[in-house]
Design an enzyme around this catalytic site. Sequence first.
Site, PDB file in Angstrom:
ATOM      1  N   LYS A  82      14.567  15.118 -18.845  1.00 26.10           N
ATOM      2  CA  LYS A  82      16.012  14.910 -18.870  1.00 26.10           C
ATOM      3  C   LYS A  82      16.647  15.782 -19.948  1.00 26.10           C
ATOM      4  O   LYS A  82      16.446  15.559 -21.140  1.00 26.10           O
ATOM      5  CB  LYS A  82      16.363  13.447 -19.156  1.00 26.10           C
ATOM      6  CG  LYS A  82      17.854  13.188 -18.888  1.00 26.10           C
ATOM      7  CD  LYS A  82      18.382  11.935 -19.537  1.00 26.10           C
ATOM      8  CE  LYS A  82      18.731  12.152 -20.977  1.00 26.10           C
ATOM      9  NZ  LYS A  82      19.864  13.095 -21.190  1.00 26.10           N
ATOM     10  N   GLY A  93      15.237   7.858 -31.639  1.00 25.66           N
ATOM     11  CA  GLY A  93      13.775   7.925 -31.755  1.00 25.66           C
ATOM     12  C   GLY A  93      13.184   6.586 -32.175  1.00 25.66           C
ATOM     13  O   GLY A  93      12.176   6.129 -31.622  1.00 25.66           O
ATOM     14  N   GLU A 107      10.251  14.106 -32.187  1.00 29.64           N
ATOM     15  CA  GLU A 107      10.690  15.176 -33.085  1.00 29.64           C
ATOM     16  C   GLU A 107      12.144  14.880 -33.407  1.00 29.64           C
ATOM     17  O   GLU A 107      13.012  14.989 -32.545  1.00 29.64           O
ATOM     18  CB  GLU A 107      10.510  16.530 -32.388  1.00 29.64           C
ATOM     19  CG  GLU A 107      10.432  17.675 -33.363  1.00 29.64           C
ATOM     20  CD  GLU A 107      11.770  18.324 -33.583  1.00 29.64           C
ATOM     21  OE1 GLU A 107      12.473  17.885 -34.532  1.00 29.64           O
ATOM     22  OE2 GLU A 107      12.113  19.240 -32.826  1.00 29.64           O
ATOM     23  N   CYS A 124      17.394  21.050 -36.226  1.00 30.50           N
ATOM     24  CA  CYS A 124      16.765  19.910 -36.906  1.00 30.50           C
ATOM     25  C   CYS A 124      16.072  20.350 -38.189  1.00 30.50           C
ATOM     26  O   CYS A 124      15.997  19.590 -39.147  1.00 30.50           O
ATOM     27  CB  CYS A 124      15.782  19.215 -35.979  1.00 30.50           C
ATOM     28  SG  CYS A 124      14.705  20.368 -35.149  1.00 30.50           S
ATOM     29  N   GLU A 174      21.815  13.884 -42.389  1.00 28.22           N
ATOM     30  CA  GLU A 174      21.803  15.102 -41.580  1.00 28.22           C
ATOM     31  C   GLU A 174      23.215  15.336 -41.035  1.00 28.22           C
ATOM     32  O   GLU A 174      23.770  14.477 -40.355  1.00 28.22           O
ATOM     33  CB  GLU A 174      20.815  14.937 -40.419  1.00 28.22           C
ATOM     34  CG  GLU A 174      20.710  16.173 -39.559  1.00 28.22           C
ATOM     35  CD  GLU A 174      19.637  16.055 -38.479  1.00 28.22           C
ATOM     36  OE1 GLU A 174      19.633  15.041 -37.753  1.00 28.22           O
ATOM     37  OE2 GLU A 174      18.823  16.989 -38.366  1.00 28.22           O
TER      38      GLU A 174
HETATM   39  P1  NAI Z   1      20.813  11.817 -29.239  1.00 25.82           P
HETATM   40  O1  NAI Z   1      19.534  11.472 -29.907  1.00 25.82           O
HETATM   41  O2  NAI Z   1      21.692  10.711 -28.788  1.00 25.82           O
HETATM   42  O3  NAI Z   1      20.513  12.735 -27.940  1.00 25.82           O
HETATM   43  C1  NAI Z   1      19.320  13.431 -27.702  1.00 25.82           C
HETATM   44  C2  NAI Z   1      18.834  13.163 -26.286  1.00 25.82           C
HETATM   45  O4  NAI Z   1      18.479  11.785 -26.152  1.00 25.82           O
HETATM   46  C3  NAI Z   1      19.876  13.430 -25.198  1.00 25.82           C
HETATM   47  O5  NAI Z   1      19.225  13.946 -24.061  1.00 25.82           O
HETATM   48  C4  NAI Z   1      20.406  12.026 -24.911  1.00 25.82           C
HETATM   49  O6  NAI Z   1      20.954  11.897 -23.626  1.00 25.82           O
HETATM   50  C5  NAI Z   1      19.156  11.193 -25.048  1.00 25.82           C
HETATM   51  N1  NAI Z   1      19.371   9.787 -25.350  1.00 25.82           N
HETATM   52  C6  NAI Z   1      20.428   9.212 -25.980  1.00 25.82           C
HETATM   53  N2  NAI Z   1      20.236   7.881 -26.096  1.00 25.82           N
HETATM   54  C7  NAI Z   1      19.032   7.605 -25.547  1.00 25.82           C
HETATM   55  C8  NAI Z   1      18.264   6.396 -25.371  1.00 25.82           C
HETATM   56  N3  NAI Z   1      18.696   5.234 -25.816  1.00 25.82           N
HETATM   57  N4  NAI Z   1      17.061   6.487 -24.770  1.00 25.82           N
HETATM   58  C9  NAI Z   1      16.590   7.673 -24.350  1.00 25.82           C
HETATM   59  N5  NAI Z   1      17.271   8.833 -24.470  1.00 25.82           N
HETATM   60  C10 NAI Z   1      18.479   8.802 -25.068  1.00 25.82           C
HETATM   61  O7  NAI Z   1      21.597  12.788 -30.211  1.00 25.82           O
HETATM   62  P2  NAI Z   1      23.189  13.115 -30.223  1.00 25.82           P
HETATM   63  O8  NAI Z   1      23.982  11.859 -30.101  1.00 25.82           O
HETATM   64  O9  NAI Z   1      23.449  14.180 -29.265  1.00 25.82           O
HETATM   65  O10 NAI Z   1      23.349  13.677 -31.709  1.00 25.82           O
HETATM   66  C11 NAI Z   1      23.530  12.805 -32.805  1.00 25.82           C
HETATM   67  C12 NAI Z   1      22.867  13.331 -34.056  1.00 25.82           C
HETATM   68  O11 NAI Z   1      21.463  13.387 -33.834  1.00 25.82           O
HETATM   69  C13 NAI Z   1      23.233  14.745 -34.460  1.00 25.82           C
HETATM   70  O12 NAI Z   1      24.381  14.778 -35.245  1.00 25.82           O
HETATM   71  C14 NAI Z   1      22.005  15.161 -35.217  1.00 25.82           C
HETATM   72  O13 NAI Z   1      22.090  14.706 -36.541  1.00 25.82           O
HETATM   73  C15 NAI Z   1      20.886  14.460 -34.514  1.00 25.82           C
HETATM   74  N6  NAI Z   1      20.194  15.319 -33.545  1.00 25.82           N
HETATM   75  C16 NAI Z   1      18.993  15.866 -33.884  1.00 25.82           C
HETATM   76  C17 NAI Z   1      18.361  16.720 -33.021  1.00 25.82           C
HETATM   77  C18 NAI Z   1      17.068  17.348 -33.356  1.00 25.82           C
HETATM   78  O14 NAI Z   1      16.769  18.421 -32.848  1.00 25.82           O
HETATM   79  N7  NAI Z   1      16.238  16.726 -34.146  1.00 25.82           N
HETATM   80  C19 NAI Z   1      18.945  17.092 -31.738  1.00 25.82           C
HETATM   81  C20 NAI Z   1      20.185  16.415 -31.425  1.00 25.82           C
HETATM   82  C21 NAI Z   1      20.764  15.594 -32.328  1.00 25.82           C
END
Ligand code: NAI
Length: 497
Positions: free
Chosen positions: A195, A252, A269, A303, A400
Site C-alpha cells: 500500500k 509503527g 522503519e 527519516c 521530528e
Molecule cells: P503515517 O505513518 O501516518 O503514514 C505512513 C503510511 O502509513 C501511509 O501509507 C499511511 O497511509 C499508512 N498508515 C497510516 N495509518 C495507518 C494505520 N493505522 N495502520 C497502517 N497503516 C497506516 O505518516 P504521516 O501521517 O504521513 O506523517 C506524519 C509524520 O510521520 C511526519 O511528520 C513524519 O514525522 C513521520 N513520517 C516518517 C516517515 C519515515 O520515513 N520514517 C515517513 C512519513 C512520515
Amino acid sequence: MMTDTTAVADLITPSWDYAPAPEARGLATIQASYGLFIGGEFVDPHADTSFATIAPSTEEHLAEVALADADDVDRAVAAARKAAKGWQKLSGAERGKYLFRIARLLQERAREFAVLETLDNGKPIRESRDVDIPTAAAHFFYHAGWADKLDHAGLGPNPQPLGVAGQIIPWNFPLLMLAWKIAPALACGNTVVLKPAETTPLTALLFAQVCQQADLPPGVVNIITGAGDTGAALVAHDGIDKVAFTGSTGVGKAIQRQLAGTGTRLTLELGGKAANIVYDDAPIDQAVEGIVDGIFFNQGHVCCAGSRLLVQESVHDLVIDKLKTRLATLRLGDPLDKNTDIGAINSAEQLERITTLTDTGTSEGAERWSPDCVLPDQGFWFRPTIFTNVAQASRIATEEIFGPVLSVLTFRTPDEAIAKANNTPYGLSAGIWTDKGSRILWTADRLKAGVVWANTFNRFDPTSPFGGYKESGFGREGGRHGLAGYLAANDDIEVAR
Ligand code: NAI
Ligand code: MG
C-alpha cells in the site's frame, strides 16, 4: 581560507538568474483514474470509492485513485497467497530474471518515472531523476543478484520464504520505498500486497504496469491504494505472514501492539532526529555542503535527515556564517525545473505540522533565520529555516519536524557531543565531520544510531543495511541483513518444529 562571508557571497551568488529549464511534463502519461492492481490486472474497488491525488506544488488535481476497503484487502491477500506456491517453486535464478527485467524497465522508463514522482510528490526533478529512480532500479538489480544465492546469506542452507508480505510505505520516497520493500521480498520468494501513501500513489501504479510489462506472474505483486484505514485493514488481515512498515513512530507503535502475540513477523522503519556532528578540525566547506544535503535534501522529508546540527563551539560562528551564505543560493520553486533545489512540501497537513512545530521554536527562545526567497502563490511551501541558540529540551530539538528546518546546538568536548547526540528517543542515523580517522571511529562507536555517515550524509546504497534503534524501529533494509526480514532462518524452522 576565506572567512569574509560578504566576499564569499559576492563570488557564489550570481547577479543574474537562471533561465527556467523545465523537464517535459508530457513524458509522463497520467490516467484520469486508476483501479487496484490485484492478481496481475487493474480492477475496480468493490465499493466503487476513490480519492484524489494532487500535485503539491500547484494543488492541481492529477488523478482519481481507487480506495481499497477490507474486502479489497482480502482479495489482494488471496491473490498473493494463490501466487505464492508457484513463485516459491521457481528456482532463484528464474526469480532473479524477473527482477533483472523489472530493474531494466525502471531504467528504460526512468524519465517517465521521475516526472511522475516529481508531480505527485513535489520533490525537485533533480532529485527524482538522480536519486530516487536510479536507486530504486539499483535495489532491483542488487536483489536480482541475491535471488539464486540465498544459501550464502548467512541464514543457513536453504532458507525459506515467509509467504505473503503486507507492506506499507510513506510519501517521502514513494518509488524508492517501494523498491526497498518489494525487491528483497520477491528475491527471497515471497509475494506481496503493498500500500503506497495516499498522497503519492502514482509511481506505485506505474510500477504495477511495469510488472505487467515484465510478465511477472499474476498475484506476485499486488498494489492497493488508500489511506490509514486501508493500511490498518492490511495489518489486521490474518492471511499475511509478515508486515513491513515505514512511516511515523505513532503508527509503527500501533502496528506493533496490533501484531503482538500473532506470530506475524514485523519490521519497522520509523522516524529520526539525527545528530550531524561537526568537530572543529572538520573541512568546514565540505561540512557545510553535508549539512545542507543532510537537512534540505527532499525538503527535509527524510527519516534519517541530519535535523540536529551539533557544532563544536569554537567553529560555530564560522559554520553558521557559511551555512547562511550557502542557503541564500538555494533555489526554491517549480519542482519540474532542473535548476530547483527545494521543491514543495508534500501536503497541506505536513505544512501545518512543520509550521506548528517551528512556531514553538521561536516561542521557546531559539533564534530563527531563513534566506530571502519568494514563495509561489499556489501549492505548499516552506522556506529553508535554521534555528540557533536551541535548548536541548525544546520541541524543535527533540521532535521530528520532517521539513526543511535545522536546529543548531553546540558542544565543547567529544564526550559532550556524544551525550547530546544520544539524548533522543530515536536512533536511526548520524553524521560525523572531522579530519581524523581515529575520531570518526571513536565517535561512531559511541553513537546509538543504525547508520553513521563520516564526512558525508544521506548516502543510500542497496548493499548497505539501513534501519534504526529505539523508537526508530527494528529490522534492516538493504544488504545481506535486509534479506533476513524476508526469510525463515534455521532457528525459526527449529522453533516451528
Ligand atoms: P503515517 O505513518 O501516518 O503514514 C505512513 C503510511 O502509513 C501511509 O501509507 C499511511 O497511509 C499508512 N498508515 C497510516 N495509518 C495507518 C494505520 N493505522 N495502520 C497502517 N497503516 C497506516 O505518516 P504521516 O501521517 O504521513 O506523517 C506524519 C509524520 O510521520 C511526519 O511528520 C513524519 O514525522 C513521520 N513520517 C516518517 C516517515 C519515515 O520515513 N520514517 C515517513 C512519513 C512520515
Ligand atoms: Mg500527490
